[in-house]
Motif scaffolding. Sequence first.
Motif, PDB file in Angstrom:
ATOM      1  N   MET A  59       0.830  -1.200   0.000  1.00  0.00           N
ATOM      2  CA  MET A  59       0.000   0.000   0.000  1.00  0.00           C
ATOM      3  C   MET A  59       0.870   1.259   0.000  1.00  0.00           C
ATOM      4  SD  MET A  59      -3.226   0.975   2.404  1.00  0.00           S
ATOM      5  CE  MET A  59      -2.759   2.227   3.561  1.00  0.00           C
ATOM      6  N   ILE A  60       1.948   1.275   0.783  1.00  0.00           N
ATOM      7  CA  ILE A  60       2.796   2.466   0.835  1.00  0.00           C
ATOM      8  C   ILE A  60       3.539   2.663  -0.487  1.00  0.00           C
ATOM      9  CG2 ILE A  60       4.734   1.298   1.974  1.00  0.00           C
ATOM     10  CD1 ILE A  60       3.629   4.927   2.623  1.00  0.00           C
ATOM     11  N   GLU A  61       3.900   1.580  -1.168  1.00  0.00           N
ATOM     12  CA  GLU A  61       4.518   1.724  -2.489  1.00  0.00           C
ATOM     13  C   GLU A  61       3.524   2.327  -3.477  1.00  0.00           C
ATOM     14  OE1 GLU A  61       7.705  -2.002  -2.428  1.00  0.00           O
ATOM     15  OE2 GLU A  61       5.626  -2.369  -3.043  1.00  0.00           O
ATOM     16  N   GLU A  83       5.897  13.692   3.611  1.00  0.00           N
ATOM     17  CA  GLU A  83       4.733  14.310   4.265  1.00  0.00           C
ATOM     18  C   GLU A  83       3.431  13.808   3.640  1.00  0.00           C
ATOM     19  OE1 GLU A  83       2.795  18.705   4.772  1.00  0.00           O
ATOM     20  OE2 GLU A  83       4.976  18.539   4.895  1.00  0.00           O
ATOM     21  N   ARG A  84       3.379  13.732   2.334  1.00  0.00           N
ATOM     22  CA  ARG A  84       2.149  13.312   1.647  1.00  0.00           C
ATOM     23  C   ARG A  84       1.806  11.847   1.890  1.00  0.00           C
ATOM     24  NH1 ARG A  84       1.870  16.485  -4.127  1.00  0.00           N
ATOM     25  NH2 ARG A  84       2.673  18.454  -3.342  1.00  0.00           N
ATOM     26  N   SER A  88       8.206   8.541   7.440  1.00  0.00           N
ATOM     27  CA  SER A  88       9.422   9.243   7.845  1.00  0.00           C
ATOM     28  C   SER A  88      10.358   9.285   6.640  1.00  0.00           C
ATOM     29  CB  SER A  88      10.095   8.522   9.009  1.00  0.00           C
ATOM     30  OG  SER A  88      10.619   7.276   8.576  1.00  0.00           O
ATOM     31  N   LEU A  89      11.283  10.235   6.645  1.00  0.00           N
ATOM     32  CA  LEU A  89      12.245  10.305   5.544  1.00  0.00           C
ATOM     33  C   LEU A  89      13.071   9.032   5.461  1.00  0.00           C
ATOM     34  CD1 LEU A  89      13.569  13.983   5.514  1.00  0.00           C
ATOM     35  CD2 LEU A  89      12.544  12.730   3.612  1.00  0.00           C
ATOM     36  N   SER A  90      13.404   8.452   6.602  1.00  0.00           N
ATOM     37  CA  SER A  90      14.175   7.218   6.618  1.00  0.00           C
ATOM     38  C   SER A  90      13.393   6.073   5.969  1.00  0.00           C
ATOM     39  CB  SER A  90      14.551   6.855   8.049  1.00  0.00           C
ATOM     40  OG  SER A  90      15.187   5.600   8.083  1.00  0.00           O
ATOM     41  N   ARG A  91      12.138   5.912   6.379  1.00  0.00           N
ATOM     42  CA  ARG A  91      11.308   4.858   5.793  1.00  0.00           C
ATOM     43  C   ARG A  91      11.112   5.097   4.300  1.00  0.00           C
ATOM     44  NH1 ARG A  91       4.956   3.311   6.584  1.00  0.00           N
ATOM     45  NH2 ARG A  91       5.113   1.283   5.613  1.00  0.00           N
ATOM     46  N   THR A  97      14.269   3.268  -2.507  1.00  0.00           N
ATOM     47  CA  THR A  97      15.332   2.366  -2.982  1.00  0.00           C
ATOM     48  C   THR A  97      14.728   1.106  -3.588  1.00  0.00           C
ATOM     49  OG1 THR A  97      16.951   3.213  -1.398  1.00  0.00           O
ATOM     50  CG2 THR A  97      17.337   0.985  -2.266  1.00  0.00           C
ATOM     51  N   ARG A  98      13.720   0.527  -2.923  1.00  0.00           N
ATOM     52  CA  ARG A  98      13.052  -0.665  -3.472  1.00  0.00           C
ATOM     53  C   ARG A  98      12.395  -0.343  -4.821  1.00  0.00           C
ATOM     54  NH1 ARG A  98      10.912  -1.174   1.785  1.00  0.00           N
ATOM     55  NH2 ARG A  98       8.801  -0.818   1.013  1.00  0.00           N
ATOM     56  N   LEU A  99      11.739   0.818  -4.895  1.00  0.00           N
ATOM     57  CA  LEU A  99      11.085   1.204  -6.155  1.00  0.00           C
ATOM     58  C   LEU A  99      12.111   1.488  -7.251  1.00  0.00           C
ATOM     59  CD1 LEU A  99       8.197   3.445  -4.763  1.00  0.00           C
ATOM     60  CD2 LEU A  99       8.037   1.091  -5.620  1.00  0.00           C
TER      61      LEU A  99
END
Length: 172
Positions: A59-61, A83-84, A88-91, A97-99
């Motif tokens: 879902m996040i991807e 933000e959108r 977090s910036l780290s996550r 990177t995965r994408l």
Amino acid sequence: MTAAGELPADEDAELPADEDAALWLTPGQLASWLSVARLMTRLPWAIDAQLQRDADLSMIEYMTMAMLGDAPQWTLRMSDLAERTSASLSRLSHLVTRLENRGYVRREADPADGRFTNAILLPAGRRKMESAAPAHVAYIRQLVIDNLSPERLRRLGQDADRIVARIDSPAR
């Protein structure tokens, strides 16, 4: 539960007006809160499962690529994208990177200000979104949109925005 641990006989009865009453929810409040908690847990899980099954995306991807797909030139600063997507910036960095490894997104320095990094949705990412969107939208319609009247859906959106604004307010 009441301050004494007993449930009032009437589900909508208010708690005693003593100082401990603020520590507890009325039975009606508790039932509503538990419904919201179940929704917050189960809806993202259901959407994630559908996207994994039908599109091999989390879902996040999907949300990350959808935000990029709606942006001018399919580009957003990583900080804006975080933000959108409420990440977090780290996550987000790990996710991008995965994408990138799948050929859906690339990163590059922001030409307007090299201190920032942009994420850009690539043609393969746009094609992935185009192929994933019909089943995803149909599932969202089935679970949420078609399950509520237009007025209830509008109110749900307003209520969700109000709660998010409270979460985001500095006076928490």
